[in-house]
Design an enzyme around this catalytic site. Structure first.
Site, mmCIF file in Angstrom:
data_model
loop_
_atom_site.group_PDB
_atom_site.id
_atom_site.type_symbol
_atom_site.label_atom_id
_atom_site.label_comp_id
_atom_site.label_asym_id
_atom_site.label_seq_id
_atom_site.Cartn_x
_atom_site.Cartn_y
_atom_site.Cartn_z
ATOM 1 N N HIS A 269 0.811 -1.225 0.000
ATOM 2 C CA HIS A 269 0.000 0.000 0.000
ATOM 3 C C HIS A 269 0.847 1.279 0.000
ATOM 4 O O HIS A 269 0.887 1.989 -0.997
ATOM 5 C CB HIS A 269 -1.006 0.036 1.151
ATOM 6 C CG HIS A 269 -1.978 -1.080 1.162
ATOM 7 N ND1 HIS A 269 -2.787 -1.373 0.084
ATOM 8 C CD2 HIS A 269 -2.265 -2.012 2.114
ATOM 9 C CE1 HIS A 269 -3.535 -2.421 0.363
ATOM 10 N NE2 HIS A 269 -3.240 -2.833 1.581
ATOM 11 N N ASP A 320 -5.620 -7.858 -3.447
ATOM 12 C CA ASP A 320 -5.969 -7.582 -2.046
ATOM 13 C C ASP A 320 -7.301 -8.213 -1.645
ATOM 14 O O ASP A 320 -7.393 -9.420 -1.477
ATOM 15 C CB ASP A 320 -5.951 -6.079 -1.813
ATOM 16 C CG ASP A 320 -5.887 -5.706 -0.333
ATOM 17 O OD1 ASP A 320 -6.072 -6.592 0.512
ATOM 18 O OD2 ASP A 320 -5.657 -4.535 -0.019
#
Length: 428
Positions: A269, A320
């Site tokens: 991220h 994800d």
């Protein structure tokens, strides 16, 4: 084991260009031995197709595929990552071993149909709902084997509910009592891997879930054993604020201070990472995994990926939460988010200025680097993880060999993927 194959498509992607009459020779151990105009009789002839390396998903939570459609209603106020996490915890409390297997199998099958041949499974739902410790580790391996996808099982250490906070009820199914408990569970997995398609990496879930001294120990084990190390870093601003209160440093700043970071480290991220910290991380050759569809769905914010790329950052991609599994969309949103941020076009360019080629590297070669694999390109001594796309698909109409990669990256979705090969085995 496979038998020796000679694969020939109408066009084959070699060094960022599509060429005709190229053959790919694959050995019986699932690796590529030769590529070129070999003059052999093909054993696999892919008519009407172009051959590309399979795409590499560096960050997935397969069980979260079970959330699809469940977290999109906001009756009282707008949601955010933390309200989404509450819904995820409700799913965790529902999943038994059979349901966990089924949702993982569904997820991995969808990945294969999307042209993803390898998944880095960031796996932290370890314990069965019956209380059986680490029982779901074998289940996720079994689901991947059944689907036929290559997996790097990124086994997660998860010890605290937040910095200095106990685990919440749902988090009990993630938790390790100590780092030694976690290491023992990882060691128990080694003999349960399918040697040809499964390997291991170690993970500290986040600065919220593992104390810094234990993060250091896990990372040191990765360095010693030459394993990939992954970690969620600065997805949320609240994580940074909490870390500052405890350690007087931002999470990335703290990691840079305490860890001997190198190519083995992938930070997932980095949505809110300070530019100075990111510059130091890139200088140490760490990778950054960005998950554009999930980060957009959760409202995380936009990382400054353009600056990461411009300064030599190694960026790879992940699905994800698996809210949508389509790497073409991940590549496009990565590029388009930065175009909107900076009001300019052509962010993720390769050395010759080709944006499609640059994005393709994030989906293939740089994912392989993050997971420690010799994959992501059609070349000798690399894994024979391949996809064939349908050249007659309506979304590719009008292509030329020179425009085909850009047509695929910017104009297509997973429906153009016709066949998928993992280690020489044709899975789709």
């Amino acid at each position: 084991m496979t038998t020796t194959q000679v694969i020939e498509a109408d066009l084959t992607l070699v060094r960022e260009r599509f060429d005709p009459d190229v053959q790919v020779e694959v050995s019986d151990n699932g690796t590529i031995t030769r590529v070129g105009r070999l003059g052999l009789a093909p054993t696999v002839r892919l008519e009407g197709c172009a051959l590309l390396p399979g795409m590499i998903n560096a960050h997935s939570h397969a069980f979260q595929r079970g959330l699809r459609g469940r977290a999109e209603v906001f009756p009282q106020k707008s949601g955010n990552f933390w309200t989404w996490r509450d819904e995820m915890y409700r799913l965790v409390m529902e999943l038994g071993a059979n349901a966990f297997h089924d949702v993982c199998f569904q997820c991995f099958t969808e990945m294969l149909h999307a042209g993803i041949t390898t998944v880095g499974e960031f796996h932290y739902l370890h314990h069965d709902h019956t209380g059986a410790r680490y029982a779901l580790d074998e289940v996720v391996l079994s689901a991947a084997r059944q689907a036929g996808i290559r997996m790097v099982l990124l086994s997660v250490c998860y010890m605290t509910g937040d910095i200095d906070a106990p685990l919440k009820p749902a988090q009990q199914r993630f938790g390790a009592d100590t780092v030694n408990d976690y290491f023992a569970a990882v060691e128990a997995l080694r003999g349960k891997l399918e040697s040809e398609t499964q390997s291991l990496g170690l993970v500290a879930h986040s600065i919220r879930a593992v104390p810094i001294d234990d993060i250091v120990r896990i990372h040191e084990r990765c360095k010693a054993d030459k394993l990939p190390f992954h970690m969620h870093v600065e997805e949320q601003e609240r994580e940074i604020d909490t870390c500052l209160l405890k350690y007087k440093m931002r999470p990335m700043e703290l990691l840079l201070d305490r860890l001997d970071i190198g190519q083995e480290f992938t930070a997932v991220h980095c949505t809110h990472t300070h530019p100075d910290d990111m510059s130091k991380f890139i200088d140490r050759r760490g990778s950054i995994c960005i998950c554009p569809l999930t980060e957009a769905n959760l409202g995380d914010g936009l990382p400054d990926a353009a600056k990461m790329w411009a300064t030599g950052g190694c960026i790879c991609l992940g699905t994800d939460s698996n809210v949508r599994i389509d790497f073409n969309e991940e590549m496009r949103l990565l590029e388009y988010g930065q175009r909107l941020k900076y009001q300019g076009r052509g962010v993720f360019k390769s050395d010759n200025g080709d944006t499609a080629a640059g994005l393709w590297h994030t989906a293939t070669l740089q994912g392989a680097r993050s997971l420690g694999l010799q994959a992501g390109v059609i070349a000798a001594d690399h894994l024979a993880d391949l996809i064939a796309i349908d050249l007659n698909a309506p979304s590719l109409k009008g292509y030329t060999p020179q425009t085909l990669l850009a047509s695929f990256v910017f104009g297509c979705d997973a429906r153009v993927v016709r066949r998928v090969c993992v280690g020489g085995r044709w899975a789709v």
